[in-house]
Write a protein that holds these residues in place. Sequence first.
Motif, PDB file in Angstrom:
ATOM      1  N   LYS A 154     -11.675  -7.095  10.285  1.00  0.00           N
ATOM      2  CA  LYS A 154     -11.343  -5.864   9.557  1.00  0.00           C
ATOM      3  C   LYS A 154     -12.448  -4.829   9.730  1.00  0.00           C
ATOM      4  CE  LYS A 154      -9.344  -6.298   5.571  1.00  0.00           C
ATOM      5  NZ  LYS A 154      -9.084  -6.517   4.120  1.00  0.00           N
ATOM      6  N   LYS A 157     -12.260  -3.304  13.152  1.00  0.00           N
ATOM      7  CA  LYS A 157     -11.147  -2.358  13.239  1.00  0.00           C
ATOM      8  C   LYS A 157     -11.523  -1.032  12.587  1.00  0.00           C
ATOM      9  CE  LYS A 157      -6.911  -1.089  14.121  1.00  0.00           C
ATOM     10  NZ  LYS A 157      -6.454  -0.876  15.511  1.00  0.00           N
ATOM     11  N   GLU A 193      -0.030   8.388  13.409  1.00  0.00           N
ATOM     12  CA  GLU A 193       0.067   7.148  12.634  1.00  0.00           C
ATOM     13  C   GLU A 193      -0.935   7.172  11.481  1.00  0.00           C
ATOM     14  OE1 GLU A 193       1.559   3.840  15.896  1.00  0.00           O
ATOM     15  OE2 GLU A 193      -0.593   4.244  15.696  1.00  0.00           O
ATOM     16  N   TYR A 195      -3.024   4.871   8.648  1.00  0.00           N
ATOM     17  CA  TYR A 195      -3.536   3.558   8.243  1.00  0.00           C
ATOM     18  C   TYR A 195      -4.180   3.711   6.862  1.00  0.00           C
ATOM     19  CZ  TYR A 195      -3.131   2.576  13.260  1.00  0.00           C
ATOM     20  OH  TYR A 195      -2.671   2.422  14.539  1.00  0.00           O
ATOM     21  N   TYR A 226       2.002  -0.577   0.961  1.00  0.00           N
ATOM     22  CA  TYR A 226       0.747  -1.242   1.287  1.00  0.00           C
ATOM     23  C   TYR A 226       0.812  -2.736   0.968  1.00  0.00           C
ATOM     24  CZ  TYR A 226      -4.097  -2.783   0.779  1.00  0.00           C
ATOM     25  OH  TYR A 226      -5.267  -3.484   0.859  1.00  0.00           O
ATOM     26  N   ASP A 229      -2.279  -7.655   4.174  1.00  0.00           N
ATOM     27  CA  ASP A 229      -2.327  -8.005   5.592  1.00  0.00           C
ATOM     28  C   ASP A 229      -2.255  -6.772   6.495  1.00  0.00           C
ATOM     29  OD1 ASP A 229       0.369  -7.841   4.566  1.00  0.00           O
ATOM     30  OD2 ASP A 229       1.047  -8.422   6.563  1.00  0.00           O
ATOM     31  N   LYS A 230      -1.821  -5.628   5.938  1.00  0.00           N
ATOM     32  CA  LYS A 230      -1.761  -4.396   6.720  1.00  0.00           C
ATOM     33  C   LYS A 230      -3.038  -3.567   6.603  1.00  0.00           C
ATOM     34  CE  LYS A 230       3.276  -3.745   6.335  1.00  0.00           C
ATOM     35  NZ  LYS A 230       4.347  -2.837   5.847  1.00  0.00           N
ATOM     36  N   LYS A 233      -5.261  -2.292   9.503  1.00  0.00           N
ATOM     37  CA  LYS A 233      -4.882  -2.894  10.781  1.00  0.00           C
ATOM     38  C   LYS A 233      -3.529  -2.420  11.295  1.00  0.00           C
ATOM     39  CE  LYS A 233      -5.244  -7.118   9.309  1.00  0.00           C
ATOM     40  NZ  LYS A 233      -5.252  -8.598   9.295  1.00  0.00           N
ATOM     41  N   ILE A 234      -2.571  -2.221  10.390  1.00  0.00           N
ATOM     42  CA  ILE A 234      -1.204  -1.876  10.800  1.00  0.00           C
ATOM     43  C   ILE A 234      -0.834  -0.525  10.212  1.00  0.00           C
ATOM     44  CG2 ILE A 234       1.215  -2.584  10.702  1.00  0.00           C
ATOM     45  CD1 ILE A 234       0.263  -5.458  10.410  1.00  0.00           C
ATOM     46  N   ALA A 235      -0.293   0.348  11.060  1.00  0.00           N
ATOM     47  CA  ALA A 235       0.113   1.680  10.600  1.00  0.00           C
ATOM     48  C   ALA A 235       1.245   1.566   9.586  1.00  0.00           C
ATOM     49  CB  ALA A 235       0.555   2.533  11.787  1.00  0.00           C
TER      50      ALA A 235
END
Length: 269
Positions: A154, A157, A193, A195, A226, A229-230, A233-235
């Motif tokens: 994390k 990232k 995107e 995040y 939200y 796990d996102k 990391k994930i849009a």
Amino acid sequence: MNTKEYISSGIIESYILGLASPEEAGILECVMKNNAEVKAAFEEAQKTLEDLATAQAVTPPDDLRTKIWNKIQQEQNDEEPSPVVSADIPAAKPQEEIRIQGNNNWKVYAVAASVLFLISVAGNIFWMSDQAKTKQEIARISTEKKNQDLVMQKMNKKMEMISNPDMKMVMLKGVEKHTDSKAMVFWDTKTKEVYLNADSLPKAPEGMQYQLWAIEDGKPVNAGMYTEDKDSKIALANIPKAQAFAITLEKQGGSPVPTMENMYVMGEI
């Protein structure tokens, strides 16, 4: 999944501890034959776990054998009656003396075998107890390593996003009811995107979920739900334009409009 991610996934430790499934074990064995880096990581992990097991080995107490032997002798003396001497009893014949001596030898061997058996059992009990503690310690270390790897992933990232010149960071500060809350939105101005890093928000209650909103032309636009796990990391969504972002606490699955009394943080671009 690249080589480093495969090594840090914990499959090597699971394989060594015998916790990997047949499929996982087969894949790892195949990978080790064709990947020197994975094979080296396996050998290093195996040595580390062996050193840990050796360091935590427990030796039975030195006086254990003496205590067991004394206990057996005491019980034998309690059971055997004292010899009765009488003038009327004829002396034992030589054959009878040999037979008696043979019986006594048999008893000595039986006692000795019992002592060795009990010592072996006691040693096995100590060994099994120590093995259980060692496995628990190894499992704890493996779990901690996985958690540390996730934290590092994390952080890496976040560093990538911070160093990206196309990434715009928007700090969201706590509103009046939640002044201690905060979050960070990363908005890629090139891909559009969005995040969200919201690990500083309180854990959402059961059945509730945080929802991100983009304020566009004064109107709230859903920017995604939200989940941990996102995080970073994930849009969550693709937002073409916005003047601000906000987060509200909604029922699981989200809401078409924000619940204003449940707003936690907000920040202008």
